[in-house]
Each structure stands twice: as structure tokens, then as C-alpha cells.
Write a protein that holds these residues in place. Structure first.
Motif, short mmCIF file in Angstrom:
data_model
loop_
_atom_site.label_atom_id
_atom_site.label_comp_id
_atom_site.label_asym_id
_atom_site.label_seq_id
_atom_site.Cartn_x
_atom_site.Cartn_y
_atom_site.Cartn_z
N TRP A 1 0.83 -1.21 0.00
CA TRP A 1 0.00 0.00 0.00
C TRP A 1 0.86 1.25 0.00
N SER A 2 1.96 1.23 0.76
CA SER A 2 2.84 2.39 0.88
C SER A 2 3.64 2.67 -0.40
N ASP A 3 3.60 1.78 -1.38
CA ASP A 3 4.31 1.97 -2.65
C ASP A 3 3.62 2.99 -3.55
N ALA B 1 0.32 9.69 -4.93
CA ALA B 1 -0.97 10.39 -4.84
C ALA B 1 -1.87 10.13 -6.05
N PHE B 2 -1.30 9.63 -7.15
CA PHE B 2 -2.08 9.38 -8.36
C PHE B 2 -2.52 7.93 -8.49
N GLY B 3 -2.24 7.11 -7.45
CA GLY B 3 -2.66 5.72 -7.47
C GLY B 3 -1.70 4.79 -8.18
N HIS B 4 -0.54 5.32 -8.60
CA HIS B 4 0.49 4.52 -9.26
C HIS B 4 1.59 4.18 -8.28
N VAL B 5 2.34 3.13 -8.58
CA VAL B 5 3.53 2.84 -7.80
C VAL B 5 4.53 3.97 -8.07
N VAL C 1 -0.34 0.45 -11.61
CA VAL C 1 -1.38 0.79 -10.65
C VAL C 1 -1.31 -0.21 -9.51
N HIS C 2 -1.44 0.30 -8.30
CA HIS C 2 -1.39 -0.59 -7.14
C HIS C 2 -2.51 -1.61 -7.20
#
Length: 151
Positions: free
Chosen positions: A12-14, A17-21, A69-70
Motif C-alpha cells: 500500500w505504501s508503494d 498520490a495518483f494511485g500509481h507505484v 497501478v497498485h
């Protein structure tokens, strides 16, 4: 030619702010795959190489091809050797989707220098290490298609 395969979980911490790694996190992914690769090499056979004795990174190059994307499933990191010098080696990587045709997110290379931890200086690659590295040697595929970010 063999490739080392490492399944890397996303955390999750990867995510940025844009939802990408985040781009900096990919260095950690490469580090995890490289350490797994080097330590596996150091344990192959009774007379295996001593990569676990120490090494340092001299250079990284990373080409970000697609945003990652995460999600809750791991990515696959393939690693192989593209160059073996007297006192350094180059490892290439592809970070890819394990499914859907193996979509590649990142291609990268790392120059690794074997390091004598007691003497605190670089050392040469031994004949035993070179023989094992040759099993994972392939051409520099990591630069093919480099620099093309696909949105």
C-alpha cells in the motif's frame, strides 16, 4: 540462458498520490530481485561463488514504460546478466505483469561491483563466479524500446 524470476508483492505504501507505484519504489523492487538473485547464486553448489560476501551498486538505469497501478497481486521481475567484466557485472531486469501476455512496466540495468567487506574495497570477479554468471548471461534486451512511456 536462464533468467532469475522473482515474484514481488506490491505494498500500500508503494503508491503515490495518483494511485500509481511511485517511481522511486521501483529501485526497491530491483534491489529485492537483485539480492534474491545474488544470494541464490552464492548458494549454488559446494564451491559456489561468494556473492553473499559483499557487493555494491555502481549505477542504475531505469526506463519507465507504463504506469503500474497498485493492486493486491505481485509483479514478476526477471533478472539476467548482460555483461561480465573483470571487477563488475551488469544485471538487466524487466518488471512485468505475470498474466495478460507479460506486459512490461519497467526495463532497467544495474552495474554491480563485488566488494571485499573486510578490506573495504572492490574486488575482482573470481573464475567460479564468472562460470555461474555465464549461465545467466544474455544480450542487452533491457534497452530495447527504452524511453517510450506508454500512457
Amino acid at each position: 540462458m536462464a533468467r532469475h524470476i522473482y515474484e514481488c508483492p506490491l505494498r500500500w505504501s508503494d503508491m503515490d498520490a495518483f494511485g500509481h507505484v511511485n517511481n522511486a519504489v521501483f529501485l526497491r523492487y530491483l534491489e529485492e530481485a537483485r539480492i534474491d538473485f545474488m544470494f541464490r547464486l552464492s548458494t549454488e553448489g559446494d564451491d559456489g561463488p561468494s556473492f553473499s560476501g559483499g557487493s555494491v551498486v555502481a549505477r542504475h538505469e531505469i526506463d519507465y514504460l507504463r504506469p503500474l497501478v497498485h493492486r493486491h497481486k505481485p509483479v514478476t521481475i526477471e533478472s539476467w546478466v548482460t555483461k561480465i567484466g573483470a571487477a563488475s557485472l551488469t544485471i538487466s531486469y524487466e518488471i512485468k505483469e505475470p498474466e495478460s501476455g507479460g506486459q512490461v512496466y519497467v526495463r532497467a540495468t544495474t552495474i554491480v561491483v563485488p566488494f571485499d567487506l573486510r578490506a573495504q574495497r572492490p574486488r575482482r570477479i573470481t573464475a567460479e563466479e564468472r562460470a555461474v554468471l555465464e549461465e545467466y548471461r544474455d544480450g542487452d534486451v533491457a534497452s530495447a524500446g527504452a524511453g517510450a512511456l506508454v500512457a
